[in-house]
Write a protein that holds these residues in place. Structure first.
Motif, short mmCIF file in Angstrom:
data_model
loop_
_atom_site.label_atom_id
_atom_site.label_comp_id
_atom_site.label_asym_id
_atom_site.label_seq_id
_atom_site.Cartn_x
_atom_site.Cartn_y
_atom_site.Cartn_z
N THR A 194 2.71 -0.05 9.71
CA THR A 194 3.23 -0.43 8.28
C THR A 194 4.53 -0.74 8.23
O THR A 194 5.00 -0.38 9.18
CB THR A 194 3.22 1.20 7.46
OG1 THR A 194 3.88 1.97 8.17
CG2 THR A 194 1.63 1.56 7.44
N ILE A 221 -6.55 -0.21 9.63
CA ILE A 221 -6.45 0.03 7.98
C ILE A 221 -5.50 -1.02 7.37
O ILE A 221 -4.63 -1.59 7.99
CB ILE A 221 -6.09 1.33 7.64
CG1 ILE A 221 -7.00 2.42 8.14
CG2 ILE A 221 -5.66 1.59 6.16
CD1 ILE A 221 -8.10 2.45 7.33
N PHE A 275 -3.90 -2.12 3.69
CA PHE A 275 -3.72 -1.57 2.08
C PHE A 275 -2.15 -1.91 1.87
O PHE A 275 -1.16 -2.23 2.80
CB PHE A 275 -3.90 -0.31 1.95
CG PHE A 275 -2.93 0.71 2.52
CD1 PHE A 275 -1.89 0.88 2.18
CD2 PHE A 275 -3.40 1.45 3.68
CE1 PHE A 275 -0.90 2.03 2.50
CE2 PHE A 275 -2.40 2.38 4.48
CZ PHE A 275 -1.34 2.56 3.82
N LYS A 318 0.76 -0.64 -1.11
CA LYS A 318 1.24 0.56 -1.79
C LYS A 318 2.72 0.12 -2.53
O LYS A 318 3.69 -0.17 -1.83
CB LYS A 318 1.31 1.77 -0.83
CG LYS A 318 1.46 3.02 -1.46
CD LYS A 318 1.46 4.12 -0.60
CE LYS A 318 1.47 5.42 -1.13
NZ LYS A 318 1.34 6.61 -0.41
N VAL A 339 -2.05 1.83 -5.21
CA VAL A 339 -2.39 1.38 -4.02
C VAL A 339 -3.86 0.49 -4.25
O VAL A 339 -4.50 0.85 -4.90
CB VAL A 339 -2.92 2.55 -3.08
CG1 VAL A 339 -3.33 2.28 -1.55
CG2 VAL A 339 -1.90 3.61 -2.87
N ASP A 398 -7.87 -0.93 1.77
CA ASP A 398 -8.79 0.17 2.37
C ASP A 398 -7.83 1.08 2.59
O ASP A 398 -6.98 1.09 3.84
CB ASP A 398 -9.40 -0.49 3.63
CG ASP A 398 -10.37 -1.61 3.33
OD1 ASP A 398 -11.13 -1.52 2.37
OD2 ASP A 398 -10.40 -2.56 3.98
N THR A 399 -7.98 2.27 1.64
CA THR A 399 -6.85 3.39 1.87
C THR A 399 -7.55 4.60 1.94
O THR A 399 -8.09 5.18 0.98
CB THR A 399 -5.84 3.43 0.60
OG1 THR A 399 -5.45 2.01 0.20
CG2 THR A 399 -4.95 4.18 0.74
N HIS A 456 -3.25 8.65 2.43
CA HIS A 456 -2.13 7.73 1.69
C HIS A 456 -2.50 7.47 0.32
O HIS A 456 -1.77 6.60 -0.21
CB HIS A 456 -2.31 6.42 2.43
CG HIS A 456 -1.55 6.51 3.85
ND1 HIS A 456 -2.08 7.15 4.92
CD2 HIS A 456 -0.07 6.24 4.48
CE1 HIS A 456 -1.42 7.28 6.03
NE2 HIS A 456 -0.36 6.81 5.72
N LEU A 457 -3.38 8.43 -0.39
CA LEU A 457 -3.54 8.37 -1.89
C LEU A 457 -2.47 9.13 -2.42
O LEU A 457 -1.51 9.66 -1.79
CB LEU A 457 -4.68 8.54 -2.16
CG LEU A 457 -5.74 7.47 -1.79
CD1 LEU A 457 -7.41 7.92 -2.26
CD2 LEU A 457 -5.44 6.04 -2.33
N ASP A 471 -5.92 6.74 -6.86
CA ASP A 471 -5.30 5.57 -6.01
C ASP A 471 -4.26 4.87 -6.82
O ASP A 471 -3.45 3.80 -6.61
CB ASP A 471 -6.09 4.59 -5.52
CG ASP A 471 -7.10 3.95 -6.79
OD1 ASP A 471 -6.67 3.95 -7.79
OD2 ASP A 471 -8.25 3.43 -6.25
#
Length: 424
Positions: free
Chosen positions: A205, A252, A254, A256, A282, A285-286, A290-291, A327
Motif C-alpha cells: 500500500t 489485493i 483497492f 480508499k 473504498v 477488492d477490499t 480494511h472496511l 465500504d
C-alpha cells in the motif's frame, strides 16, 4: 573612616551575596517549576521521560477480549540521545492468546525547519478489523481506552513500512507511507475474489495524508521550528490509500479515501460546541479488514447493567460491536459542553449534550464469507448526555438509540456507562 568604609563594603558584600543567593534560589525554583510542568506534559502525552529514553505508557497495561491482559514495555529516544536520529519500539504479551507482539523502528531528520523525518519500521501485532486511522493524527493517549476493553474482532499483521513526515507550511502537514503487510484474520473469515477464496491477504500500500489547519496560529521558535500556539477551527484531514496488486506478492487491489473535519465554537474557556464529520469510501477488492465499522462501543449482552462499561469519546455507545460494516460511510457528531457547575473549588462536574448520526452502505456483501452483519443505508441515530468529573475524574453517560435501527426491546436501545476524564 577606614573602619566605616570596610563595614559598609562588608554590608554590601553580604547584601550582594544574599541577592545572588536569592536570585539563584529563584532561578532554581523557576527551573524546577518548568521541569515539573514539562514532566506533567510528558505524562499527559503518555510518556515517562528519562535521560535518553521516554518510556511509552501506552504499552504498560491494556485489556481486550482477544488478548485478555496485554502488558509490556515501549519507548522512544529523546533529544538528549540525538536531535537528528531516533529509535523506537515496544514488546508486549497477551495472556489470553499467549503471544508476543512487537515493533521496532527508527528515523532520521532530513530538515529541521520543516520537521522532515524519514522513518523505517517493522511491526508484528494485532489491529482491529474495520478501524481506520490517519497518518497525520497527533499522538493520542488515554489512561483508559474505552472501546478496547470489549473488542474481539482483530486481525494479525506483519508490516514493514517506510514513512516520510513533512510540514509543507505553517498550516499544512503531510505524511507519506509505503508499506508491505501480511494479514491473517483471527476469526473465521474468507473473502471471495474472482472465484478464488482468500483467507490471508498480502498488501502493498501507498498512503498520502494531509492535515490542514488554516485558522490555527503558529510562531517560529528560537530554534527556527514552527509551533502551533493556538488551535483554530475548522481543521481538515484527508488521506488516500491505494493497494497495488502483484507488487511484492500482493493479492489485493483497492483504493480508499478518508476525510475528517472538526469545528469548534467557543463561548468561554470551558463551554463550547464541537462538531465532527468523518467520511470514507473504498473501491476495488477490499476484505473486511480494511472496511469501516463506524466505531461501535456496545457489548452484546442481555441487560443494561451487564452492558455497563466505559463510554468512548467519538464512538456510538448504543451500536453493538460487529453489528454494521460499510465500504462507504459518513458520521456526524455534535457535542455541547456546558460551563462546569461551580459547586466548590475542586468539585466542578460538567454536563455535555451529545447527538450522533451515521449512514453507509456496501456493495457485493456476498463476497464476505462466514460472517454476518448489517449496513447503514437507512441512517443510524443516537442521542444522550454525559455528566463528567463527578468523582475523581469519573462521570456517567446515557445514550438512546432511535430511528430506522431502533430495536424492538426498549432496554436494547439504552446505553448507560461511566466516563473518565482527567487532566494533568
Amino acid at each position: 573612616m577606614h573602619k566605616h568604609c570596610v563595614f559598609i563594603f562588608f554590608i554590601l558584600c553580604i547584601y550582594t551575596t544574599q541577592s545572588q543567593t536569592t536570585l539563584k534560589d529563584s532561578t532554581k525554583v523557576s527551573q524546577d517549576s518548568i521541569k515539573k510542568t514539562e514532566f506533567l506534559k510528558q505524562i499527559g502525552n503518555g510518556f515517562f521521560p528519562t535521560n535518553y529514553l521516554n518510556i511509552d505508557l501506552r504499552y504498560l497495561f491494556k485489556y481486550n477480549q482477544y488478548e485478555g491482559v496485554r502488558t509490556g514495555l515501549g519507548g522512544i529516544t529523546n533529544k538528549r540521545f540525538s536531535e537528528h536520529y531516533r529509535l523506537n519500539g515496544y514488546l508486549v504479551y497477551g495472556f489470553l492468546d499467549h503471544n508476543f507482539k512487537y515493533s521496532i523502528g527508527g528515523g532520521f531528520r532530513l530538515a529541521s525547519k520543516s520537521n522532515t523525518w524519514l522513518n523505517l519500521s517493522y511491526t508484528d501485532d494485532l489491529q482491529e478489523t474495520g478501524s481506520s486511522a490517519f497518518l497525520t493524527d497527533k499522538r493520542f493517549f488515554q489512561f483508559f481506552e474505552p472501546r478496547l476493553l470489549n473488542i474481539n474482532l482483530f486481525h494479525k499483521h506483519i508490516t514493514k513500512a517506510i514513512t516520510l513526515e513533512h510540514k509543507l507550511s505553517k498550516h499544512l502537514l503531510t505524511e507519506t507511507q509505503f508499506a508491505v503487510s501480511n494479514i491473517n484474520p483471527t476469526y473465521s473469515y474468507e473473502y471471495l475474489k474472482n472465484d478464488k477464496i482468500l483467507n490471508e491477504f498480502h498488501l502493498s500500500t501507498a498512503k498520502v495524508a494531509l492535515q490542514w489547519s488554516p485558522f490555527s496560529k503558529f510562531e517560529v521558535s528560537e530554534d527556527d521550528l514552527i509551533k502551533e500556539i493556538k488551535s483554530g477551527y475548522p481543521k481538515f484531514t484527508l488521506q488516500y490509500t491505494h493497494a497495488f496488486e502483484d507488487v511484492f506478492r500482493s493479492n489485493i487491489n483497492f483504493s480508499k479515501l478518508d476525510f475528517r473535519t472538526v469545528y469548534q465554537l467557543n463561548y468561554t474557556k470551558e463551554s463550547y460546541t464541537q462538531a465532527t464529520v468523518v467520511a470514507g469510501m473504498v473501491s476495488g477488492d477490499t476484505p473486511l479488514t480494511h472496511l469501516y465499522h463506524a466505531y461501535p462501543n456496545n457489548i452484546t449482552k442481555e441487560t443494561i447493567l451487564q452492558r455497563f462499561s466505559v463510554a468512548g469519546i467519538n464512538s456510538f455507545e448504543t451500536m453493538y460491536f460487529n453489528e454494521f460494516f460499510s465500504d462507504r460511510f459518513s458520521t456526524f457528531q455534535l457535542k455541547h459542553y456546558f460551563q462546569p457547575f461551580n459547586i466548590s473549588e475542586r468539585y466542578k462536574p460538567q454536563l455535555v449534550l451529545i447527538t450522533r448520526y451515521a449512514i453507509g452502505n456496501m456493495g457485493n456483501i456476498d463476497r464476505h464469507q462466514n460472517i454476518t452483519f448489517n449496513t447503514l443505508e437507512d441512517g443510524y441515530s443516537e442521542s444522550g448526555f454525559e455528566i463528567n468529573k463527578l468523582l475523581f475524574g469519573f462521570g456517567l453517560s446515557f445514550a438512546y438509540r432511535y430511528g430506522a435501527y431502533h430495536l424492538p426491546k426498549t432496554e436494547d436501545n439504552v446505553a448507560f456507562k461511566f466516563t473518565f476524564n482527567v487532566s494533568l
